[in-house]
Design a protein around this motif. Structure first.
Motif, short mmCIF file in Angstrom:
data_model
loop_
_atom_site.label_atom_id
_atom_site.label_comp_id
_atom_site.label_asym_id
_atom_site.label_seq_id
_atom_site.Cartn_x
_atom_site.Cartn_y
_atom_site.Cartn_z
N ALA A 7 0.85 -1.20 0.00
CA ALA A 7 0.00 0.00 0.00
C ALA A 7 0.88 1.24 0.00
N PRO A 8 0.43 2.32 -0.62
CA PRO A 8 1.20 3.57 -0.61
C PRO A 8 1.39 4.06 0.83
N GLN A 9 2.53 4.68 1.08
CA GLN A 9 2.85 5.13 2.43
C GLN A 9 1.81 6.11 2.98
N ASP A 10 1.29 7.01 2.14
CA ASP A 10 0.30 7.97 2.63
C ASP A 10 -0.99 7.27 3.08
N LEU A 11 -1.35 6.17 2.42
CA LEU A 11 -2.52 5.41 2.84
C LEU A 11 -2.26 4.76 4.20
N LYS A 12 -1.08 4.18 4.36
CA LYS A 12 -0.73 3.58 5.65
C LYS A 12 -0.79 4.62 6.76
N THR A 13 -0.26 5.81 6.49
CA THR A 13 -0.25 6.87 7.48
C THR A 13 -1.67 7.29 7.85
N ARG A 14 -2.54 7.47 6.86
CA ARG A 14 -3.92 7.85 7.12
C ARG A 14 -4.65 6.79 7.94
N ILE A 15 -4.39 5.53 7.65
CA ILE A 15 -5.03 4.44 8.40
C ILE A 15 -4.56 4.47 9.85
N MET A 16 -3.26 4.63 10.07
CA MET A 16 -2.74 4.66 11.44
C MET A 16 -3.29 5.86 12.21
N VAL A 17 -3.40 7.01 11.57
CA VAL A 17 -3.97 8.20 12.22
C VAL A 17 -5.42 7.92 12.61
N ARG A 18 -6.16 7.31 11.71
CA ARG A 18 -7.58 7.01 12.00
C ARG A 18 -7.70 6.00 13.13
N ILE A 19 -6.84 5.00 13.17
CA ILE A 19 -6.86 4.02 14.26
C ILE A 19 -6.59 4.72 15.59
N ASP A 20 -5.62 5.61 15.60
CA ASP A 20 -5.32 6.38 16.82
C ASP A 20 -6.53 7.21 17.25
N GLN A 21 -7.21 7.84 16.29
CA GLN A 21 -8.39 8.65 16.61
C GLN A 21 -9.49 7.78 17.23
N ILE A 22 -9.69 6.61 16.68
CA ILE A 22 -10.73 5.71 17.18
C ILE A 22 -10.37 5.25 18.60
N ARG A 23 -9.10 4.96 18.84
CA ARG A 23 -8.67 4.57 20.19
C ARG A 23 -8.92 5.69 21.19
N ILE A 24 -8.57 6.92 20.80
CA ILE A 24 -8.76 8.06 21.69
C ILE A 24 -10.25 8.27 21.97
#
Length: 93
Positions: free
Chosen positions: A67-84
């Motif tokens: 997967a493109p790096q920007d997609l990976k980054t967006r997914i990780m940011v969203r996972i962090d948001q959901i955890r918070i």
């Protein structure tokens, strides 16, 4: 089309299912030999087999591309948001 065509007559879906079984390694040794012999003499089934090999190759190649790096980054940011958000709603109870 050869005379026997996997002994399934003109049913294209049944012939294709037999090709899938062949490609998936889901046939007995006798059936495997029978399908190999058939593919060597039936241009229509051989063409179906070749097409399925191409499709599987494209799918395999598509599934192995990273997967493109920007997609990976967006997914990780969203996972962090959901955890918070989840931890805030848990502490609110």
């Amino acid at each position: 089309m050869s005379e026997d065509c996997f002994e399934l007559g003109d049913c294209a879906s049944a012939r294709l299912e037999r090709i899938y079984e062949y490609l998936d390694g889901a046939l007995s040794r006798a059936d495997l030999c029978s399908v190999q012999d058939h593919l060597s003499t039936c241009p229509e089934c051989s063409a179906e087999y070749d097409l399925e090999c191409i499709i599987r190759s494209v799918v395999r190649r598509s599934c192995s591309e990273p997967a493109p790096q920007d997609l990976k980054t967006r997914i990780m940011v969203r996972i962090d948001q959901i955890r918070i958000e989840g931890s805030h709603s848990s502490s609110a109870h």
